[in-house]
Design an enzyme around this catalytic site. Structure first.
Site, PDB file in Angstrom:
ATOM      1  N   GLY A   1      33.743 -72.152 -41.614  1.00 54.97           N
ATOM      2  CA  GLY A   1      32.557 -72.528 -40.862  1.00 54.97           C
ATOM      3  C   GLY A   1      32.961 -72.906 -39.443  1.00 54.97           C
ATOM      4  O   GLY A   1      34.085 -73.383 -39.227  1.00 54.97           O
TER       5      GLY A   1
ATOM      6  N   GLN B   1      32.046 -76.704 -31.248  1.00 55.39           N
ATOM      7  CA  GLN B   1      33.496 -76.567 -31.420  1.00 55.39           C
ATOM      8  C   GLN B   1      34.111 -75.532 -30.477  1.00 55.39           C
ATOM      9  O   GLN B   1      35.322 -75.495 -30.305  1.00 55.39           O
ATOM     10  CB  GLN B   1      33.829 -76.182 -32.871  1.00 55.39           C
TER      11      GLN B   1
ATOM     12  N   CYS C   1      38.709 -79.622 -40.801  1.00 62.67           N
ATOM     13  CA  CYS C   1      37.899 -79.207 -39.655  1.00 62.67           C
ATOM     14  C   CYS C   1      38.815 -78.580 -38.623  1.00 62.67           C
ATOM     15  O   CYS C   1      39.866 -79.145 -38.309  1.00 62.67           O
ATOM     16  CB  CYS C   1      37.182 -80.430 -39.081  1.00 62.67           C
ATOM     17  N   LEU C   2      38.414 -77.421 -38.096  1.00 65.62           N
ATOM     18  CA  LEU C   2      39.252 -76.762 -37.089  1.00 65.62           C
ATOM     19  C   LEU C   2      39.419 -77.637 -35.849  1.00 65.62           C
ATOM     20  O   LEU C   2      40.380 -77.488 -35.111  1.00 65.62           O
ATOM     21  CB  LEU C   2      38.643 -75.404 -36.710  1.00 65.62           C
TER      22      LEU C   2
ATOM     23  N   HIS D   1      28.751 -79.832 -43.448  1.00 64.15           N
ATOM     24  CA  HIS D   1      29.819 -80.167 -42.500  1.00 64.15           C
ATOM     25  C   HIS D   1      29.491 -79.614 -41.110  1.00 64.15           C
ATOM     26  O   HIS D   1      29.560 -80.328 -40.105  1.00 64.15           O
ATOM     27  CB  HIS D   1      31.158 -79.606 -43.007  1.00 64.15           C
ATOM     28  N   GLU D   2      29.083 -78.344 -41.059  1.00 64.02           N
ATOM     29  CA  GLU D   2      28.773 -77.709 -39.767  1.00 64.02           C
ATOM     30  C   GLU D   2      27.527 -78.324 -39.142  1.00 64.02           C
ATOM     31  O   GLU D   2      27.462 -78.518 -37.923  1.00 64.02           O
ATOM     32  CB  GLU D   2      28.604 -76.198 -39.928  1.00 64.02           C
TER      33      GLU D   2
ATOM     34  N   HIS E   1      28.054 -81.305 -37.039  1.00 67.54           N
ATOM     35  CA  HIS E   1      28.583 -81.053 -35.693  1.00 67.54           C
ATOM     36  C   HIS E   1      27.459 -80.963 -34.657  1.00 67.54           C
ATOM     37  O   HIS E   1      27.678 -81.240 -33.482  1.00 67.54           O
ATOM     38  CB  HIS E   1      29.374 -79.732 -35.664  1.00 67.54           C
TER      39      HIS E   1
HETATM   40 ZN    ZN Z   1      34.260 -79.214 -38.431  1.00 66.02          ZN
END
Ligand code: ZN
Length: 184
Positions: free
Chosen positions: A45, A50, A98-99, A140-141, A144
């Site tokens: 995701g 991000q 998380c990236l 999760h996304e 953000h």
């Molecule tokens: Zn994330």
């Protein structure tokens, strides 16, 4: 085009994202860039903040897991202007990463299933229920988009234990196997 992923400490990750206008230029190209960026970093995701864009949109792709879970075959999606409007009372703990927080994986409690409406990159409206791992990725996304990161959902004790590591990360000391950036 593979874009750099903004890392913890970047102000764009803490902003409230803005709705995507229907006439947003080259929306499909942006969605494709986000998919490529996510794939290159082995993510499932990726939200627009991000990559430094405070817009209410994210992409998902669980197809690498489709061999084990056929239901994920149709998980390569773009969620634009999404709204989670129903959550199950039952919560489950699942490990998340998380990236934008490279190298950190923590168990997080969240509702097991959700209902969400959104438009896709063709501006077609959708309304679906998700459960299991897909629901987890979406939640999760979605976080953000309001400047939240999964570590915000950990217990105060756990957050205290991670404080130094996160402080170090916000100062640019971290390792990631993909293109990253800090600032903005
Ligand atoms: Zn994330």
């Amino acid at each position: 085009m593979i874009l750099p992923v903004y890392v913890y400490g970047s102000p764009v990750l803490r902003r409230d994202a803005e709705p995507v206008p229907s006439d947003y230029p080259d929306l499909k190209a942006l969605v494709e860039d986000m998919h490529q960026t996510m794939r290159a970093s082995n993510g499932v995701g990726l939200a627009a903040p991000q990559i430094g864009l405070p817009l209410r949109m994210f992409v998902t792709d669980l197809t690498p897991h489709a061999a084990d879970e056929p239901k994920y075959a149709d998980s390569r999606r773009a969620f634009i202007n999404p709204e989670i409007y129903e959550e199950s009372d039952t919560e489950v703990a699942i490990e998340e990463g998380c990236l934008s927080v490279p190298g950190l994986n923590e168990e997080v409690w969240r509702p097991e299933s959700i209902r969400i409406r959104w438009v896709d990159e063709d501006w077609v409206a959708h309304d679906e229920e998700f459960d299991d791992y897909f629901a987890r990725v979406i939640q999760h996304e979605y976080d953000h988009l309001s400047g939240k990161i999964f570590i915000d959902r950990l217990s105060p004790l756990r957050r205290t234990m991670l404080r130094n590591r996160l402080l170090t990360m916000s100062k640019g000391k971290y390792e990631a196997a993909y293109k990253t950036k800090q600032g903005k």
